[in-house]
Design a protein around this motif. Sequence first.
Motif, mmCIF file in Angstrom:
data_model
loop_
_atom_site.group_PDB
_atom_site.id
_atom_site.type_symbol
_atom_site.label_atom_id
_atom_site.label_comp_id
_atom_site.label_asym_id
_atom_site.label_seq_id
_atom_site.Cartn_x
_atom_site.Cartn_y
_atom_site.Cartn_z
ATOM 1 N N SER A 21 0.744 -5.833 -7.444
ATOM 2 C CA SER A 21 0.750 -6.460 -6.131
ATOM 3 C C SER A 21 0.675 -5.407 -5.027
ATOM 4 C CB SER A 21 2.026 -7.281 -5.963
ATOM 5 O OG SER A 21 2.196 -7.670 -4.625
ATOM 6 N N THR A 22 -0.255 -5.599 -4.110
ATOM 7 C CA THR A 22 -0.366 -4.706 -2.966
ATOM 8 C C THR A 22 0.885 -4.804 -2.098
ATOM 9 O OG1 THR A 22 -2.757 -5.009 -2.997
ATOM 10 C CG2 THR A 22 -1.818 -4.077 -1.006
ATOM 11 N N ALA A 23 1.422 -6.006 -1.957
ATOM 12 C CA ALA A 23 2.625 -6.192 -1.137
ATOM 13 C C ALA A 23 3.814 -5.433 -1.721
ATOM 14 C CB ALA A 23 2.951 -7.672 -1.015
ATOM 15 N N VAL A 24 3.972 -5.490 -3.029
ATOM 16 C CA VAL A 24 5.077 -4.765 -3.673
ATOM 17 C C VAL A 24 4.873 -3.259 -3.505
ATOM 18 C CG1 VAL A 24 6.181 -4.253 -5.887
ATOM 19 C CG2 VAL A 24 5.596 -6.606 -5.299
ATOM 20 N N ALA A 25 3.638 -2.801 -3.659
ATOM 21 C CA ALA A 25 3.359 -1.373 -3.500
ATOM 22 C C ALA A 25 3.700 -0.909 -2.087
ATOM 23 C CB ALA A 25 1.896 -1.081 -3.829
ATOM 24 N N TYR A 26 3.331 -1.708 -1.082
ATOM 25 C CA TYR A 26 3.671 -1.337 0.299
ATOM 26 C C TYR A 26 5.173 -1.393 0.545
ATOM 27 C CZ TYR A 26 -1.030 -0.790 2.139
ATOM 28 O OH TYR A 26 -2.281 -0.333 2.403
ATOM 29 N N LEU A 27 5.851 -2.354 -0.044
ATOM 30 C CA LEU A 27 7.303 -2.429 0.101
ATOM 31 C C LEU A 27 7.963 -1.186 -0.498
ATOM 32 C CD1 LEU A 27 9.682 -4.163 1.061
ATOM 33 C CD2 LEU A 27 9.713 -5.202 -1.213
ATOM 34 N N LEU A 28 7.499 -0.778 -1.671
ATOM 35 C CA LEU A 28 8.022 0.445 -2.282
ATOM 36 C C LEU A 28 7.684 1.666 -1.438
ATOM 37 C CD1 LEU A 28 7.243 -0.290 -6.024
ATOM 38 C CD2 LEU A 28 9.504 -0.142 -4.970
ATOM 39 N N TRP A 29 6.492 1.659 -0.827
ATOM 40 C CA TRP A 29 6.079 2.766 0.040
ATOM 41 C C TRP A 29 7.026 2.867 1.241
ATOM 42 C CZ3 TRP A 29 4.269 2.812 5.129
ATOM 43 C CH2 TRP A 29 3.700 4.009 5.552
ATOM 44 N N ILE A 30 7.368 1.720 1.807
ATOM 45 C CA ILE A 30 8.246 1.704 2.979
ATOM 46 C C ILE A 30 9.666 2.149 2.612
ATOM 47 C CG2 ILE A 30 9.407 0.180 4.643
ATOM 48 C CD1 ILE A 30 6.763 -1.465 4.661
ATOM 49 N N LEU A 31 10.195 1.598 1.529
ATOM 50 C CA LEU A 31 11.597 1.838 1.176
ATOM 51 C C LEU A 31 11.826 3.166 0.461
ATOM 52 C CD1 LEU A 31 12.570 -1.740 -0.043
ATOM 53 C CD2 LEU A 31 13.054 -0.687 2.181
ATOM 54 N N PHE A 32 10.932 3.513 -0.470
ATOM 55 C CA PHE A 32 11.153 4.684 -1.329
ATOM 56 C C PHE A 32 9.919 5.574 -1.407
ATOM 57 C CE2 PHE A 32 13.617 1.092 -3.123
ATOM 58 C CZ PHE A 32 14.892 1.561 -2.836
ATOM 59 N N GLY A 33 9.150 5.631 -0.318
ATOM 60 C CA GLY A 33 7.907 6.393 -0.317
ATOM 61 C C GLY A 33 8.093 7.862 -0.633
ATOM 62 N N GLY A 34 9.125 8.460 -0.094
ATOM 63 C CA GLY A 34 9.372 9.881 -0.335
ATOM 64 C C GLY A 34 9.629 10.217 -1.787
ATOM 65 N N PHE A 35 10.064 9.235 -2.533
ATOM 66 C CA PHE A 35 10.306 9.430 -3.961
ATOM 67 C C PHE A 35 9.079 9.074 -4.798
ATOM 68 C CE2 PHE A 35 14.510 8.588 -2.165
ATOM 69 C CZ PHE A 35 15.195 9.712 -2.608
ATOM 70 N N GLY A 36 7.999 8.643 -4.158
ATOM 71 C CA GLY A 36 6.779 8.299 -4.873
ATOM 72 C C GLY A 36 6.869 7.005 -5.659
ATOM 73 N N ALA A 37 7.783 6.130 -5.288
ATOM 74 C CA ALA A 37 8.006 4.898 -6.048
ATOM 75 C C ALA A 37 6.750 4.041 -6.114
ATOM 76 C CB ALA A 37 9.149 4.100 -5.426
ATOM 77 N N HIS A 38 5.994 3.995 -5.018
ATOM 78 C CA HIS A 38 4.761 3.201 -5.014
ATOM 79 C C HIS A 38 3.747 3.752 -6.008
ATOM 80 C CE1 HIS A 38 4.229 6.463 -2.152
ATOM 81 N NE2 HIS A 38 2.913 6.304 -2.232
ATOM 82 N N ARG A 39 3.710 5.063 -6.192
ATOM 83 C CA ARG A 39 2.783 5.669 -7.155
ATOM 84 C C ARG A 39 3.234 5.406 -8.585
ATOM 85 N NH1 ARG A 39 -1.335 9.085 -5.991
ATOM 86 N NH2 ARG A 39 -1.808 9.153 -3.785
#
Length: 98
Positions: A21-39
């Motif tokens: 899901s693109t929405a989940v990826a963006y949510l992870l980017w917003i919340l935990f982006g520095g940890f690379g969670a979206h990747r």
Amino acid sequence: MNLSTAEQLLVEQRVTNEAKSTAVAYLLWILFGGFGAHRFYIGRTGSGIAMIALLVIGFGTASVGIGALFIVALGVWLLADLFLIPGMIHHRAGRAAR
């Protein structure tokens, strides 16, 4: 390779089931982006680990002044990911279809 209609439907169903899901990826980017969670979520584990390394090295060397360079590099990478996330998800779906 020619697939029957039933086989094509099965492939499409599998791609849909495995789609991220693109929405989940963006949510992870917003919340935990520095940890690379979206990747990690998208399946790009190596670059997710690299993002964590930049974060750790940046904060670890902040006291000597060079940590800011690592944090800035991570920030630029995160900004680029803002625009790259849809393409990464599309690429993953294309790989699954093949």
